[in-house]
Design a protein around this motif. Structure first.
Motif, PDB file in Angstrom:
ATOM      1  N   ARG A 218      64.908   3.093   7.367  1.00  0.00           N
ATOM      2  CA  ARG A 218      63.753   3.625   8.085  1.00  0.00           C
ATOM      3  C   ARG A 218      62.955   4.543   7.163  1.00  0.00           C
ATOM      4  NH1 ARG A 218      66.709   4.914  11.616  1.00  0.00           N
ATOM      5  NH2 ARG A 218      66.435   3.207  13.107  1.00  0.00           N
ATOM      6  N   PRO A 251      60.198   0.191   9.788  1.00  0.00           N
ATOM      7  CA  PRO A 251      60.006   1.152  10.875  1.00  0.00           C
ATOM      8  C   PRO A 251      59.741   2.554  10.340  1.00  0.00           C
ATOM      9  CG  PRO A 251      62.309   0.503  10.710  1.00  0.00           C
ATOM     10  CD  PRO A 251      61.551  -0.385   9.775  1.00  0.00           C
ATOM     11  N   ASN A 400      69.127  -7.348  15.185  1.00  0.00           N
ATOM     12  CA  ASN A 400      69.517  -5.974  14.902  1.00  0.00           C
ATOM     13  C   ASN A 400      69.702  -5.687  13.425  1.00  0.00           C
ATOM     14  OD1 ASN A 400      69.431  -4.753  17.415  1.00  0.00           O
ATOM     15  ND2 ASN A 400      71.485  -5.447  17.961  1.00  0.00           N
ATOM     16  N   TRP A 402      67.422  -5.075   9.562  1.00  0.00           N
ATOM     17  CA  TRP A 402      66.110  -4.662   9.077  1.00  0.00           C
ATOM     18  C   TRP A 402      65.254  -5.876   8.706  1.00  0.00           C
ATOM     19  CZ3 TRP A 402      65.733   0.242  10.257  1.00  0.00           C
ATOM     20  CH2 TRP A 402      66.867   1.044  10.226  1.00  0.00           C
ATOM     21  N   SER A 435      65.609  -0.717  16.284  1.00  0.00           N
ATOM     22  CA  SER A 435      64.700  -0.038  15.356  1.00  0.00           C
ATOM     23  C   SER A 435      63.279  -0.567  15.493  1.00  0.00           C
ATOM     24  CB  SER A 435      65.192  -0.203  13.917  1.00  0.00           C
ATOM     25  OG  SER A 435      65.242  -1.562  13.550  1.00  0.00           O
ATOM     26  N   GLU A 438      61.847   0.878  18.779  1.00  0.00           N
ATOM     27  CA  GLU A 438      61.452   2.271  18.574  1.00  0.00           C
ATOM     28  C   GLU A 438      60.124   2.361  17.837  1.00  0.00           C
ATOM     29  OE1 GLU A 438      62.891   6.317  16.216  1.00  0.00           O
ATOM     30  OE2 GLU A 438      64.200   4.555  16.239  1.00  0.00           O
ATOM     31  N   ASP A 439      59.965   1.530  16.809  1.00  0.00           N
ATOM     32  CA  ASP A 439      58.731   1.576  16.033  1.00  0.00           C
ATOM     33  C   ASP A 439      57.534   1.126  16.853  1.00  0.00           C
ATOM     34  OD1 ASP A 439      57.714   2.305  13.447  1.00  0.00           O
ATOM     35  OD2 ASP A 439      57.219   0.191  13.133  1.00  0.00           O
ATOM     36  N   TYR A 464      70.289   1.113  21.213  1.00  0.00           N
ATOM     37  CA  TYR A 464      70.985   1.814  20.135  1.00  0.00           C
ATOM     38  C   TYR A 464      72.428   2.119  20.543  1.00  0.00           C
ATOM     39  CZ  TYR A 464      67.087   2.846  16.925  1.00  0.00           C
ATOM     40  OH  TYR A 464      66.069   2.758  15.999  1.00  0.00           O
ATOM     41  N   ASP A 469      70.629   8.071  16.603  1.00  0.00           N
ATOM     42  CA  ASP A 469      69.494   7.187  16.886  1.00  0.00           C
ATOM     43  C   ASP A 469      69.021   7.388  18.323  1.00  0.00           C
ATOM     44  OD1 ASP A 469      69.311   5.933  14.369  1.00  0.00           O
ATOM     45  OD2 ASP A 469      70.889   4.508  14.893  1.00  0.00           O
TER      46      ASP A 469
END
Length: 529
Positions: A218, A251, A400, A402, A435, A438-439, A464, A469
């Motif tokens: 992140r 993110p 889940n 990146w 992630s 969230e972004d 999460y 997190d």
């Protein structure tokens, strides 16, 4: 400058530009390693780095110079610059041009990168006496003759006598690898240095590992919202970085409040950090157990962020390295904001697969000045992105991780923002990619779409599994609820979380928030009476 072609196509094309041909490994033949013969750690680190990067023995160059970080101009010239110029001549790394008047100058260089090892002096102190050949000017720039050693090395081939002021950087804002650049006499000097030799070894190993496996994690961007005098340009850099990262699916947690990220803030899996403006390290980076992900790049703008690299608690550069960063940048003396690295240019070039050295020097207007680049000059944190032959369908990407967000963003970047966000929310929810959720919530919050932001944060919180997190999303969700006038709901959320995690490092932040919410008047949501 915006480009019409897709990010991935540009990266694939750049592969051929950056790699050139015939070198095994790439760039090693264009690199020298400079160390201090008088410092055992410097000798050993030079050997270690050369072995890790496959750099030939005759490209590992020792000089005998001061053990101090700060030296005089005379010491720099006699113990560093002139001995190195002799080596470049003797080993045929420079070719020369002789003018009609018989004046000789360096026309070309086969060496474009320099790794300056721990043990080499860091900075050249100002001299009050008139230096032979120098013509100081007036004003805050032209009359300064102090400099970073590495920045002076970048113009080693010029053999100039003018030491006051700056040398304009012809490589500034380039989009070409340095070996393909017309001003090939530049030497992109970066420093492998830090509080301990162990930290430097870790920087080298982590960088090479991240090249192979990818720098995933992140980004945290800490703007000051114009708090510093004349700081608007710095905040524009940081805002631009946030846009760049989201276009490629990295993110971002972006904070534009005047304060730093607070001590205890749940800054998990930090791969990139950009921020300003505080003289001493603070916030999460002051926590003893804070660690960046291996290979992380972290930069905090401050006039004296690299005044020393030997104290793990002083300024910013050394502490960031001590907490696990592999590459950073700073200033040894006052540089003036416009003459520091332009972080949006730096970040953009990293994302496009250029080396740390190329990205750093492309971001600077001035050479022979105050900036120092600390990290492996050959480090390419996003080199693995260049190996993507084609963007895969989201359904074929493991959820889940990146890569899911990166590949989704790379494939769909050409869609309009509303279309993109709608598609992204559906893809993230199906994949349960917290992630990414969230972004997307942060993007909605940035656009002041508070209700949509709340939904994304709720989904991320439910997805999460790690405590910190969850706590970070709770902080963001609480802010979104408060903006909607839902103070009681925000307070209930904070209290319910505190009952479970009262001992977490972020608990004081939540307790402070609880106090603020408990006395806050109920707000009328926008659009309601």
């Amino acid at each position: 400058m915006k480009r019409c072609r897709s990010f991935i196509l540009f990266l694939v094309a750049l592969t051929f530009v950056s790699r050139g041909g015939g070198e095994t490994p790439p760039l090693a033949g264009a690199t020298i390693v400079i160390y201090n013969k008088a410092v055992p750690d410097s000798v050993n680190l030079a050997k270690f780095y050369a072995q890790q990067r496959g750099i030939a023995r005759d490209h590992v160059v020792g000089v005998t110079c001061s053990l101090e970080e700060e030296i005089s101009r005379e010491e720099y010239v006699t113990t560093i610059a002139e001995p190195l110029r002799d080596v470049f001549r003797e080993r045929g790394w420079w070719t020369f041009h002789t003018s009609a008047e018989g004046k000789e100058s360096v026309a070309n260089s086969s060496i474009q990168f320099a790794a300056v090892m721990k043990g080499m002096p860091l900075k050249i102190k100002p001299t009050a006496a008139q230096f032979p050949g120098d013509e100081p000017g007036t004003g805050p720039i032209a009359n300064h003759n102090e400099a970073c050693v590495d920045s002076e090395l970048s113009v080693l081939a010029l053999s100039y006598k003018q030491i006051s002021g700056i040398v304009p950087n012809p490589y500034y804002q380039s989009y070409r690898g340095i070996r393909d650049f017309e001003h090939s006499v530049l030497l992109l000097a970066c420093r492998l240095d830090g509080p301990t030799a162990g930290i430097v070894r870790r920087m080298i190993v982590d960088g090479i590992g991240a090249e192979k496996n990818g720098l995933w994690g992140r980004a945290y961007v800490d703007g000051s919202h114009g708090a510093a005098p004349g700081g608007a340009v710095g905040d524009l850099w940081l805002t631009d970085i946030t846009t760049q990262l989201r276009k490629v699916g990295v993110p971002v947690v972006f904070d534009d409040a005047p304060e730093l990220f607070a001590y205890g803030y749940p800054m998990t899996e930090c791969a990139l950090y950009y921020g300003w403006y505080s003289g001493q390290v603070g916030g999460p980076f002051a926590q003893p157990d804070f660690r960046f992900v291996p290979g992380a790049v972290a930069v905090h703008i401050h006039s004296f962020s690299a005044a020393t690299l030997r104290d793990a608690n002083a300024n910013w550069v050394a502490p960031l390295l001590a907490h696990g960063a592999a590459a950073t940048m700073g200033n040894v003396y006052e540089p003036y904001l416009q003459l520091t690295p332009h972080l949006n240019v730096f970040n953009d070039r990293l994302l496009h697969g250029f080396t740390f050295a190329e990205s750093a020097y492309m971001s600077m207007e001035a050479l022979s000045w105050m900036s120092v680049m600390v990290g492996d000059p050959l480090y390419r944190p996003y080199a693995s992105w260049l190996q993507i032959d084609a963007v895969r369908e989201p359904s074929k990407v493991a959820p889940n991780d990146w890569k899911f967000y990166h590949e989704f963003a790379s494939k769909n970047v050409s869609y309009s923002p509303p279309e993109y966000q709608s598609m992204a929310k559906q893809a993230a929810a199906r994949a349960r990619n917290a992630s990414m959720l969230e972004d997307l919530g942060a993007m909605e919050a940035r656009a002041e779409n508070w209700s949509a932001a709340t939904v994304c944060f709720q989904q991320a919180r439910a997805t999460y599994t790690k405590r910190d997190d969850i706590l970070r999303v709770v902080l963001q969700e609480t802010a979104a609820l408060t903006k909607q006038g839902k103070t009681k709901r925000a307070l209930d959320l904070v209290r319910s979380v505190l009952r479970i995690v009262s001992e977490a490092p972020a608990a004081p932040l939540l307790k402070k928030l609880e106090q603020e919410l408990s006395v806050a008047p109920a707000l009328t949501p926008p659009g309601r009476q």
